[in-house]
Design an enzyme around this catalytic site. Structure first.
Site, short mmCIF file in Angstrom:
data_model
loop_
_atom_site.label_atom_id
_atom_site.label_comp_id
_atom_site.label_asym_id
_atom_site.label_seq_id
_atom_site.Cartn_x
_atom_site.Cartn_y
_atom_site.Cartn_z
N GLY A 199 -37.00 53.42 25.50
CA GLY A 199 -38.00 53.17 24.47
C GLY A 199 -37.35 52.77 23.17
N PRO A 201 -36.18 52.68 19.19
CA PRO A 201 -35.58 53.75 18.40
C PRO A 201 -36.64 54.61 17.71
CG PRO A 201 -34.59 51.62 17.85
CD PRO A 201 -35.75 51.35 18.75
N GLY A 202 -36.37 55.89 17.61
CA GLY A 202 -37.23 56.77 16.82
C GLY A 202 -38.52 57.19 17.50
N THR A 203 -38.65 56.93 18.80
CA THR A 203 -39.89 57.32 19.46
C THR A 203 -39.82 58.73 20.03
OG1 THR A 203 -39.06 56.11 21.37
CG2 THR A 203 -40.74 55.03 20.06
N GLY A 204 -38.68 59.38 19.86
CA GLY A 204 -38.61 60.79 20.25
C GLY A 204 -37.90 61.04 21.57
N LYS A 205 -36.99 60.16 21.96
CA LYS A 205 -36.28 60.35 23.22
C LYS A 205 -35.35 61.57 23.16
CE LYS A 205 -34.71 56.10 23.00
NZ LYS A 205 -35.48 55.66 21.83
N THR A 206 -34.58 61.66 22.09
CA THR A 206 -33.71 62.82 21.92
C THR A 206 -34.53 64.10 21.84
OG1 THR A 206 -32.30 61.35 20.64
CG2 THR A 206 -31.78 63.69 20.57
N GLU A 421 -45.29 34.37 -1.76
CA GLU A 421 -46.08 35.47 -1.18
C GLU A 421 -47.57 35.13 -1.17
OE1 GLU A 421 -44.72 37.75 0.46
OE2 GLU A 421 -42.68 37.46 -0.24
N ASP A 497 -38.60 34.16 7.52
CA ASP A 497 -39.90 33.71 8.02
C ASP A 497 -39.70 32.67 9.12
OD1 ASP A 497 -41.07 35.24 6.09
OD2 ASP A 497 -41.35 33.59 4.68
P1 ADP Z 1 -34.91 58.54 19.50
O1 ADP Z 1 -33.97 59.45 20.18
O2 ADP Z 1 -35.98 57.99 20.40
O3 ADP Z 1 -34.29 57.47 18.67
P2 ADP Z 1 -35.50 60.90 18.00
O4 ADP Z 1 -35.86 61.83 19.08
O5 ADP Z 1 -34.12 61.00 17.47
O6 ADP Z 1 -35.76 59.40 18.45
O7 ADP Z 1 -36.56 61.04 16.84
C1 ADP Z 1 -36.19 61.24 15.51
C2 ADP Z 1 -37.17 62.17 14.81
O8 ADP Z 1 -38.45 61.57 14.70
C3 ADP Z 1 -37.40 63.45 15.58
O9 ADP Z 1 -36.47 64.42 15.25
C4 ADP Z 1 -38.81 63.84 15.13
O10 ADP Z 1 -38.79 64.51 13.89
C5 ADP Z 1 -39.48 62.51 14.93
N1 ADP Z 1 -40.22 62.10 16.13
C6 ADP Z 1 -39.96 61.03 16.89
N2 ADP Z 1 -40.82 60.93 17.91
C7 ADP Z 1 -41.66 61.99 17.81
C8 ADP Z 1 -42.79 62.44 18.58
N3 ADP Z 1 -43.21 61.78 19.66
N4 ADP Z 1 -43.40 63.58 18.19
C9 ADP Z 1 -42.98 64.24 17.09
N5 ADP Z 1 -41.94 63.86 16.33
C10 ADP Z 1 -41.28 62.74 16.66
ZN ZN Z 2 -41.94 34.96 3.34
#
Ligand code: ADP
Ligand code: ZN
Length: 602
Positions: A199, A201-206, A421, A497
């Site tokens: 998925g 980045p930042g979707t909560g995989k870790t 803009e 753009d």
């Molecule tokens: P990834 O590993 O997918 O890049 P992380 O697990 O490191 O993302 O997510 C970073 C932070 O974002 C988490 O520590 C949490 O605070 C927040 N976060 C991301 N996804 C979720 C989720 N589905 N529910 C709650 N918090 C989330």
């Molecule tokens: Zn522009």
């Protein structure tokens, strides 16, 4: 927790205890006010009946003098023991009570020899550890455990992860297995060995991986793929071996490898085959094949680019189970916002539903960031609670990066950015079905944007029509077009753009079969695992030079067509463009509604 810490700690405790013993010993001796006498004087005192009692040890004679006059104090003294055969006779003659003590030299030996040795060992140990951390792998080849993190209890549960219910459902089985491996093995069930979380980045995989460990109550070993790739060949492979060895001892447990793509890139890819990475990857494959999941070790890994992974990693018996962790929909986003809002005090007007509605495409990390930013804003404003206005502003901050008011544009540049803009915004207001304009700003933000047009979709989208894609291209071209219309020439400000417009056109031709000339075929062999991600096609697919030329022609045709359309559209609205830009230069920020009012005037 780095695994070696415990050992070095206990050594330091021993050293400290020794030093404490020495200090205490000295202190006791010092408080007794022992007077050091020359031996001759001691003999004189004995003869003149001044000594009450003595104790003779191997090397010294210590004793008490008789109290003199009214004072009850008995002075203590000590002197060096001299070979003196007459001493006992004299002591008897003058009625001095005496005793001999065979002093144990154990403590002294310990202090004078063992202590310095321990101190040196301690310093050496400490230096080695430091050295090993700083210059990764130089002295620690084969035993570099410093970067493997083991958490006994992650304290994260499924309640902390929101908006990814399908992924959670799939992982529940893993938790059951880790809790009661016997039940699974007895029934001969197939146990997952490797699970790949895929998925953006930042979707909560870790977070999910840690939650699985937390729910199952097992140890969580983690390491990042990029940390495997070291300067010295062989270090990464040794580290992989270490990781599995440690994990096997701690079973049941989870091994989590973040950024798997850093080691798992297909072999032989890239300009230079990276020997170190290849060795590391090979070792990982060997370890994966070598362990039996029935011992209770589950391997999890995360990547946002599964398409570049070496196919060997995805084969049966390795990472053969993939779990998609996608960006959340509106309900999911609301749930994530609620999880993070639990830690802050929200005001009564704060409406998380509105925030969830205006943030399609935001990841969990972005949403967590919004709550955090809003809280910081509230603190800065000395508020007791986080209100809706803070949340709203936090969304803009997260969209555009932090405001960079200190970047100063000259007047000419500012005018250009303003017209650029407003050009985007006018096109967006004119083409049917484009995402509504929230606001237009010429306050520079983030690293690249000098100004921006905040255009947020009203709903989640999973499909886009050809017309919608064309409109997107048109909006992107609006900025450059406006510049040309007003200033007669283009500037470098539109580069991003143009890249994005070209990418969309390319995807239309190559991936979505939206070109009549090339027909309804996809020329792109690239897998597109993530929904609605319009990506630049990276690799050349399986087609001839001729087709490649045709693709280029089609891409150009699509972009040119839109450019012509935008030109006509903006020329008709030149008056609105001029007035909108003028307003923007004064106010720095105007709303989409304001611009619409200006446009409707003409
Ligand atoms: P990834 O590993 O997918 O890049 P992380 O697990 O490191 O993302 O997510 C970073 C932070 O974002 C988490 O520590 C949490 O605070 C927040 N976060 C991301 N996804 C979720 C989720 N589905 N529910 C709650 N918090 C989330
Ligand atoms: Zn522009």
């Amino acid at each position: 927790m780095p695994v070696d810490k415990k050992i070095s700690f206990s050594i330091w405790y021993v050293v400290l205890a020794m030093i404490a013993i020495v200090l205490v010993h000295d202190f006791i001796v010092a408080t007794q006010k022992l007077e050091e006498l020359p031996y001759s004087e001691f003999r004189t005192l004995v003869v003149s009946d001044k000594v009450a009692e003595v104790t003779v040890t191997n090397q010294r004679v210590t004793g008490k003098l008789k109290s003199e006059g009214v004072s009850k104090d008995q002075k203590l003294f000590t002197t060096v023991r001299v070979e003196d055969p007459d001493l006992v006779k004299e002591l008897n003659a003058h009625n001095v009570t005496f005793s001999g003590v065979i002093e144990s030299t154990f403590l002294r030996d310990l202090l004078s020899w063992v202590l310095p040795a321990l101190v040196f060992v301690g310093i050496w140990f400490f230096a080695m550890k430091r050295f090993g951390q700083g210059q990764s792998g130089f002295m620690t080849v084969g035993q570099s455990k410093a970067k493997i993190y083991a958490e006994k209890d992650t304290k994260v549960t499924f309640a902390d992860v929101a908006g990814v219910d399908e992924a959670k459902e799939e992982l529940r089985e893993v938790i059951d297995f880790l809790k009661t491996p016997e039940r699974f093995t007895r029934l001969g069930g197939k146990i997952p060995k490797g699970i790949l979380l895929v998925g953006p980045p930042g979707t909560g995989k870790t977070l999910l991986a840690r939650a699985v460990a937390g729910e199952a109550g097992v140890t969580f070993f983690s390491i990042s793929g990029s940390e495997f790739v070291e300067m010295f060949v062989g270090v990464g492979a040794a580290r992989v071996r270490d990781l599995f060895e440690q994990a096997k001892v701690k079973a049941p447990c989870i091994i989590f490898i973040d950024e798997l793509d850093a080691i798992g890139k297909a072999r032989g890819m890239g300009p230079m085959a990276h020997e170190e990475r290849e060795q590391t990857l090979n070792q990982l494959l060997v370890e994966m094949d070598g362990f039996d999941p029935r011992i209770g070790v589950i391997l999890m890994a995360a990547t946002n680019r599964p398409e570049i992974l070496d196919p060997a990693l995805l084969r049966a018996g390795r990472f053969d189970r993939q779990v998609l962790v996608d960006r959340a929909d509106k309900i999911g986003r609301l749930a994530i916002l609620r999880v993070h809002a639990k830690q802050v005090v929200l005001g009564p007007d704060a409406d998380l539903e509105v925030i969830a509605a205006m943030t399609p495409g935001f990841s969990g990390a972005d949403l967590a960031n919004i709550i955090n930013e809003a809280t910081l804003l509230a603190v800065r404003r000395n508020k007791e609670q986080v209100g809706h206005s803070e949340l709203q502003e936090a969304v803009e901050r997260v969209v555009g990066g932090l405001e960079k008011k200190n970047r100063v544009l000259n007047k000419m540049e500012k005018e250009r950015v303003a017209h650029h803009e407003v050009g985007h915004a006018l096109v967006a207001l004119s083409v049917p079905g484009a995402d509504p304009i929230q606001k237009i700003s010429i306050i520079p933000r983030g690293i690249a944007a000098l100004g921006y047009t905040l255009q947020l979709p009203t709903e989640d989208r999973f499909l886009m029509t050809k017309t919608e894609l064309e409109n997107k291209i048109a909006v992107l071209l609006g900025g450059r077009n406006a510049e040309e219309l007003i200033f007669g020439e283009a500037s470098t400000g539109a580069q991003n753009d143009l890249v994005r417009a070209t990418d969309i056109a390319k995807s239309m031709v190559k991936s979505y079969g939206m070109s009549e000339k090339l027909g309804t075929i996809t020329l792109d062999r690239e897998r597109q695992p993530l929904m609605m991600q319009i990506q630049a096609p990276q690799e050349k697919g399986d087609y001839s030079e001729e087709t490649a030329r045709e693709i280029d022609c089609e891409v150009r045709r699509i972009v040119d067509e839109q450019y012509g359309r935008v030109k006509q559209l903006l020329t008709e609205r030149k008056a609105a463009l001029l007035e909108g830009a003028k307003r923007l230069l004064v106010d720095e920020v105007i709303s989409g509604a304001d611009l619409k009012a200006i446009m409707d005037k003409y």
